[in-house]
Write a protein that holds these residues in place. Structure first.
Motif, PDB file in Angstrom:
ATOM      1  N   ASP A   4       0.859  -1.186   0.000  1.00  0.00           N
ATOM      2  CA  ASP A   4       0.000   0.000   0.000  1.00  0.00           C
ATOM      3  C   ASP A   4       0.895   1.236   0.000  1.00  0.00           C
ATOM      4  O   ASP A   4       1.411   1.640   1.040  1.00  0.00           O
ATOM      5  N   ARG A   5       1.084   1.802  -1.170  1.00  0.00           N
ATOM      6  CA  ARG A   5       1.986   2.949  -1.316  1.00  0.00           C
ATOM      7  C   ARG A   5       1.374   4.250  -0.786  1.00  0.00           C
ATOM      8  O   ARG A   5       2.078   5.225  -0.580  1.00  0.00           O
ATOM      9  N   GLU A   6       0.078   4.273  -0.580  1.00  0.00           N
ATOM     10  CA  GLU A   6      -0.610   5.472  -0.110  1.00  0.00           C
ATOM     11  C   GLU A   6      -0.829   5.467   1.396  1.00  0.00           C
ATOM     12  O   GLU A   6      -1.234   6.471   1.969  1.00  0.00           O
ATOM     13  N   GLY A   7      -0.598   4.338   2.040  1.00  0.00           N
ATOM     14  CA  GLY A   7      -0.868   4.211   3.464  1.00  0.00           C
ATOM     15  C   GLY A   7       0.220   4.823   4.328  1.00  0.00           C
ATOM     16  O   GLY A   7       1.275   5.251   3.837  1.00  0.00           O
ATOM     17  N   GLN A  14       6.273  -2.663   5.463  1.00  0.00           N
ATOM     18  CA  GLN A  14       5.263  -3.607   4.987  1.00  0.00           C
ATOM     19  C   GLN A  14       5.921  -4.892   4.482  1.00  0.00           C
ATOM     20  O   GLN A  14       5.461  -5.999   4.781  1.00  0.00           O
TER      21      GLN A  14
END
Length: 82
Positions: A4-7, A14
């Motif tokens: 999840d690059r936006e988290g 991760q």
């Protein structure tokens, strides 16, 4: 699993968590090599620096060690006392 690059959790954390889970559930057993940086790069589509950080987290936790010229291997964990 995907990253999840936006988290709020950085990608290297991760990936470290994914590898930690694979180690704890026996998918990557003690004495076996974790996937190489090239393999992980293809699997997750992240930069090698990100992967190096993830592996460093696992090394710092005492889960893996580098065997020169061979790769990064899962090491035995001391038994819990109590």
């Amino acid at each position: 699993m995907t990253i999840d690059r936006e988290g709020p959790i950085p990608p290297y954390q991760q990936i470290a968590a994914i590898l930690r889970l694979r180690i704890s559930d026996g998918s990557i057993p003690v004495g076996r090599r974790i996937p190489s940086l090239v393999e992980l790069e293809q699997e997750y589509g992240v930069a090698r620096d990100t992967l190096r950080k993830a592996v460093k987290v696992l090394k710092d936790e005492g889960l893996v060690e580098t065997v020169k010229g061979m790769g990064v291997y899962v090491i035995a964990q001391p038994a819990d006392e109590g």
